[in-house]
Write a protein that holds these residues in place. Structure first.
Motif, PDB file in Angstrom:
ATOM      1  N   LEU A 193      13.433  10.673  -9.045  1.00  0.00           N
ATOM      2  CA  LEU A 193      12.321  10.759  -8.214  1.00  0.00           C
ATOM      3  C   LEU A 193      13.101  10.544  -7.039  1.00  0.00           C
ATOM      4  O   LEU A 193      12.805   9.021  -6.866  1.00  0.00           O
ATOM      5  N   PHE A 194      12.372  11.028  -5.574  1.00  0.00           N
ATOM      6  CA  PHE A 194      12.316  10.595  -4.697  1.00  0.00           C
ATOM      7  C   PHE A 194      11.292  10.260  -3.873  1.00  0.00           C
ATOM      8  O   PHE A 194      10.212  11.763  -4.121  1.00  0.00           O
ATOM      9  N   ALA A 195      10.256   9.852  -2.891  1.00  0.00           N
ATOM     10  CA  ALA A 195       8.859   9.511  -2.892  1.00  0.00           C
ATOM     11  C   ALA A 195       9.111   9.217  -1.595  1.00  0.00           C
ATOM     12  O   ALA A 195       9.905   7.778  -1.459  1.00  0.00           O
ATOM     13  N   ALA A 196       9.469   9.780  -0.089  1.00  0.00           N
ATOM     14  CA  ALA A 196       9.321   9.061   0.915  1.00  0.00           C
ATOM     15  C   ALA A 196       8.387   9.566   1.989  1.00  0.00           C
ATOM     16  O   ALA A 196       7.640  10.399   2.141  1.00  0.00           O
ATOM     17  N   ARG A 203       1.125  -0.896   0.113  1.00  0.00           N
ATOM     18  CA  ARG A 203       0.047   0.034   0.093  1.00  0.00           C
ATOM     19  C   ARG A 203       0.943   1.488   0.184  1.00  0.00           C
ATOM     20  O   ARG A 203       0.665   2.216  -0.548  1.00  0.00           O
ATOM     21  N   TYR A 204       2.047   1.125   0.805  1.00  0.00           N
ATOM     22  CA  TYR A 204       2.606   2.301   1.102  1.00  0.00           C
ATOM     23  C   TYR A 204       3.575   2.554  -0.672  1.00  0.00           C
ATOM     24  O   TYR A 204       3.467   3.559  -0.941  1.00  0.00           O
ATOM     25  N   ARG A 205       4.454   1.145  -0.962  1.00  0.00           N
ATOM     26  CA  ARG A 205       4.818   1.424  -2.018  1.00  0.00           C
ATOM     27  C   ARG A 205       3.957   2.011  -3.600  1.00  0.00           C
ATOM     28  O   ARG A 205       4.235   2.637  -3.680  1.00  0.00           O
ATOM     29  N   ALA A 206       2.746   1.558  -3.272  1.00  0.00           N
ATOM     30  CA  ALA A 206       1.758   2.371  -4.381  1.00  0.00           C
ATOM     31  C   ALA A 206       1.344   3.347  -4.262  1.00  0.00           C
ATOM     32  O   ALA A 206       1.148   4.398  -5.184  1.00  0.00           O
ATOM     33  N   ASP A 207       1.578   4.412  -3.074  1.00  0.00           N
ATOM     34  CA  ASP A 207       0.834   5.641  -2.170  1.00  0.00           C
ATOM     35  C   ASP A 207       2.480   6.628  -3.218  1.00  0.00           C
ATOM     36  O   ASP A 207       2.229   7.331  -3.765  1.00  0.00           O
ATOM     37  N   MET A 208       3.722   5.510  -2.766  1.00  0.00           N
ATOM     38  CA  MET A 208       5.087   6.180  -3.472  1.00  0.00           C
ATOM     39  C   MET A 208       4.475   7.240  -4.728  1.00  0.00           C
ATOM     40  O   MET A 208       5.315   7.323  -5.224  1.00  0.00           O
ATOM     41  N   SER A 209       4.326   5.259  -5.334  1.00  0.00           N
ATOM     42  CA  SER A 209       4.272   5.189  -7.022  1.00  0.00           C
ATOM     43  C   SER A 209       3.663   6.104  -7.297  1.00  0.00           C
ATOM     44  O   SER A 209       3.824   6.810  -8.362  1.00  0.00           O
ATOM     45  N   ALA A 210       2.753   6.488  -7.094  1.00  0.00           N
ATOM     46  CA  ALA A 210       1.562   7.544  -7.189  1.00  0.00           C
ATOM     47  C   ALA A 210       2.025   8.954  -7.254  1.00  0.00           C
ATOM     48  O   ALA A 210       1.814   9.383  -8.491  1.00  0.00           O
ATOM     49  N   GLY A 224      11.260  -3.886   1.442  1.00  0.00           N
ATOM     50  CA  GLY A 224      11.871  -3.157   0.343  1.00  0.00           C
ATOM     51  C   GLY A 224      11.936  -2.338  -0.236  1.00  0.00           C
ATOM     52  O   GLY A 224      12.074  -1.609  -1.519  1.00  0.00           O
ATOM     53  N   PHE A 225      12.010  -1.435   0.953  1.00  0.00           N
ATOM     54  CA  PHE A 225      12.212   0.787   0.620  1.00  0.00           C
ATOM     55  C   PHE A 225      13.830   0.845   0.496  1.00  0.00           C
ATOM     56  O   PHE A 225      14.322   0.125   1.757  1.00  0.00           O
ATOM     57  N   ARG A 226      14.335   1.249   0.373  1.00  0.00           N
ATOM     58  CA  ARG A 226      15.757   1.874   1.188  1.00  0.00           C
ATOM     59  C   ARG A 226      15.450   2.875   2.441  1.00  0.00           C
ATOM     60  O   ARG A 226      14.104   3.530   2.283  1.00  0.00           O
ATOM     61  N   GLU A 227      16.385   2.954   3.038  1.00  0.00           N
ATOM     62  CA  GLU A 227      16.291   4.024   4.003  1.00  0.00           C
ATOM     63  C   GLU A 227      17.405   4.935   4.389  1.00  0.00           C
ATOM     64  O   GLU A 227      18.567   4.541   4.095  1.00  0.00           O
ATOM     65  N   THR A 228      16.857   6.442   5.310  1.00  0.00           N
ATOM     66  CA  THR A 228      17.991   6.824   5.270  1.00  0.00           C
ATOM     67  C   THR A 228      17.230   8.043   6.336  1.00  0.00           C
ATOM     68  O   THR A 228      16.420   7.534   6.994  1.00  0.00           O
ATOM     69  N   GLU A 229      18.334   9.478   6.747  1.00  0.00           N
ATOM     70  CA  GLU A 229      17.236   9.952   7.842  1.00  0.00           C
ATOM     71  C   GLU A 229      16.547  10.937   7.165  1.00  0.00           C
ATOM     72  O   GLU A 229      16.822  12.052   6.087  1.00  0.00           O
ATOM     73  N   GLY A 230      15.101  11.669   7.568  1.00  0.00           N
ATOM     74  CA  GLY A 230      14.665  12.246   7.049  1.00  0.00           C
ATOM     75  C   GLY A 230      15.314  13.710   8.160  1.00  0.00           C
ATOM     76  O   GLY A 230      16.349  14.074   8.559  1.00  0.00           O
ATOM     77  N   PRO A 231      14.889  14.971   8.316  1.00  0.00           N
ATOM     78  CA  PRO A 231      14.618  16.100   8.266  1.00  0.00           C
ATOM     79  C   PRO A 231      15.165  16.684   9.579  1.00  0.00           C
ATOM     80  O   PRO A 231      16.018  17.360  10.311  1.00  0.00           O
ATOM     81  N   ASP A 232      14.184  16.119  11.118  1.00  0.00           N
ATOM     82  CA  ASP A 232      14.440  16.038  12.308  1.00  0.00           C
ATOM     83  C   ASP A 232      14.571  14.508  12.360  1.00  0.00           C
ATOM     84  O   ASP A 232      15.485  14.361  13.611  1.00  0.00           O
ATOM     85  N   GLY A 233      16.206  13.748  12.332  1.00  0.00           N
ATOM     86  CA  GLY A 233      17.221  13.055  11.889  1.00  0.00           C
ATOM     87  C   GLY A 233      16.309  11.669  11.948  1.00  0.00           C
ATOM     88  O   GLY A 233      17.094  10.150  12.596  1.00  0.00           O
ATOM     89  N   ALA A 234      14.947  11.061  12.188  1.00  0.00           N
ATOM     90  CA  ALA A 234      14.193   9.943  12.292  1.00  0.00           C
ATOM     91  C   ALA A 234      14.466   9.197  10.879  1.00  0.00           C
ATOM     92  O   ALA A 234      14.649  10.167   9.964  1.00  0.00           O
ATOM     93  N   PRO A 235      14.146   7.581  11.303  1.00  0.00           N
ATOM     94  CA  PRO A 235      14.483   6.868  10.111  1.00  0.00           C
ATOM     95  C   PRO A 235      13.007   7.477   8.363  1.00  0.00           C
ATOM     96  O   PRO A 235      11.819   7.082   9.826  1.00  0.00           O
ATOM     97  N   ILE A 236      13.601   7.079   7.556  1.00  0.00           N
ATOM     98  CA  ILE A 236      11.947   7.410   6.564  1.00  0.00           C
ATOM     99  C   ILE A 236      13.462   6.364   5.606  1.00  0.00           C
ATOM    100  O   ILE A 236      13.983   6.355   5.253  1.00  0.00           O
TER     101      ILE A 236
END
Length: 449
Positions: free
Chosen positions: A145-148, A39-46, A113-125
């Motif tokens: 293109l990124f969607a996170a 579901r989240y992958r579909a939202d990010m793809s949209a 199945g996603f890639r991971e990094t730190e967001g603007p507040d330091g929390a993982p996204i």
């Protein structure tokens, strides 16, 4: 090693239920985690589809003409982000990233199945990534293109699902265990009924097992009934042979006695003594052969004792001896009536020969035994001689009896798991205690309703 069939079935049911529910829980967890990630992958793809459709080149610079409309993209650190990177390194990003850029070098493999990094507040996204090529008048230009979104969002959703699933599986386990216990109880009930029937057969209330019951138990019931029939046949044969032996000895012994009458007194006395000895030993061996053959009958103690006393009453009345019987009508003994009459009759007969004025008969229950006491006010027996009373050929009175009565009584009681003991009576004479078997069913003595 477990001896209980019920315990084995319960443990088996618990292990089976636990194994199945663990598999179900694992499967449901995987299914929901995959569903949530899809579901989240579909939202990010949209989101990336909208970005790809909105990228244009104006005055040589890439712009996003129609940004995704979700209001969270306009809130710094909202948990939902997008970013576009041109081939020259120019970055276009959502306001929710504020002043943070997400470089490709910062991305690493993450969960679901996603890639991971730190967001603007330091929390993982978690980041979904796509590469596109945009056709322009100046040629093809590549874009990344990124969607996170915040990882905590999907983690919390899955954790909440696991909590609800654990409650559901626990309730399911309780229901299944209750159903298993009910099934075990129903399945073992025929065995309990068979055990109750066996107790009634053993007590003499039934002569065979009823044929009703589950199909699986019918062969067992049939075999048990055949065993009872064969046993009954063996009993009748044993009794017939014992009777034949008794009658077979009677005639030769009678002939010997007649022959002895014509002999001188010393020889006649010797032959009569030996004939009596043969009779005594034959009687005792016949009694021993018959013991234990019929041990499934029940006998009401008060009724049998009353009959024996009525037989002895003429003798005791003529001598002025009174009887004091204190017997509960509900007391039932697990003995054949003939065997009980043999054991008790010898003791009562002994009491009538030595009592002066009173004979007391009383009984009390002690667990699965009945203690029957016969006391008299006769001369009694010396303390040192009490242990020898039941021995072979021991006479309590000079020249009286064969000396086998109490010994036969002891043998009869021993064959039924009982016993015979002696002590000084409070009346002054001898106290003989008969320990008699008496099972209890359903918390009540046999014979009580």
């Amino acid at each position: 090693m477990m001896q209980s069939l019920r315990l084995r079935l319960v443990i088996g049911a618990v292990l089976a239920i636990a194994f199945v529910l663990v598999l179900v829980g694992f499967g449901l967890s995987r299914v929901f985690s995959t569903y949530a990630a899809d579901r989240y992958r579909a939202d990010m793809s949209a989101i990336m589809d909208q970005l790809a459709a909105s990228i244009e080149i104006r005055k040589g610079e890439p712009v996003v003409t129609n940004e995704p409309s979700d209001p969270r993209f306009g809130l710094p650190g909202s948990g939902l982000y997008w970013q576009v990177i041109a081939e020259d390194g120019r970055v276009i990003r959502s306001r929710s990233l504020w002043d943070v850029e997400l470089p490709l070098s910062a991305l690493h493999a993450g969960p679901y199945g996603f890639r991971e990094t730190e967001g603007p507040d330091g929390a993982p996204i978690l980041v979904d990534l796509r590469w596109i090529d945009l056709e322009t008048p100046g040629g093809t230009r590549p874009f990344t293109l990124f969607a996170a979104f915040d990882r905590k969002v999907i983690d919390d959703a899955i954790s909440e699902y696991h909590g609800s699933m654990a409650v559901m599986l626990a309730a399911t386990a309780a229901v299944l265990l209750a159903a298993a216990m009910l099934q075990i109880g129903i399945g073992l009930a025929p065995l309990s009924r068979l055990q109750a029937s066996l107790a009634r057969v053993r007590s003499g209330l039934l002569d065979h097992f009823e044929g009703e019951g589950p199909t699986e138990l019918k062969p067992l019931v049939l075999e048990l009934n055949q065993l009872l029939q064969e046993r009954e046949t063996a009993v009748e044969r044993a009794r017939a042979r014992a009777s034949d032996l008794a009658h077979g000895l009677k005639t030769p012994l009678t002939v010997l006695l007649h022959v002895a009458d014509g002999l001188p007194d010393p020889e006649k006395a010797l032959i009569r003594q030996q004939v009596d000895l043969i009779r005594q030993r034959a009687d005792r061996q016949l009694q021993s052969a018959r013991l234990g053959v019929e041990q499934m009958a029940q006998t009401r103690l008060a009724s049998l004792a009353g009959k024996l006393v009525s037989v002895l009453m003429p003798v005791t009345t003529a001598r002025g001896i009174d009887w004091n019987l204190r017997l509960d009508d509900t007391l039932t003994v697990d003995m054949d009536p003939a065997d009980l009459a043999e054991a008790l009759g010898n003791v009562l007969d002994n009491a009538t020969r030595f009592a002066s004025s009173v004979i007391s008969v009383s009984a009390e229950r002690k667990g699965d035994r009945i203690r029957l006491c016969v006391e008299d006010d006769g001369p009694g027996v010396e303390e040192a001689a009490l242990a020898e009373i039941a021995g072979r050929g021991v006479h309590l009175g000079e020249g009286e009896g064969s000396g086998l009565g109490l010994a036969i009584s002891a043998d009869v009681l021993s064959a039924y798991g009982g016993g015979l003991s002696f002590a000084r009576s409070a009346l002054g004479g001898l106290q003989v205690t008969l320990t008699l078997p008496s099972r209890m069913h359903d918390g009540k003595p046999d014979g009580e309703e």
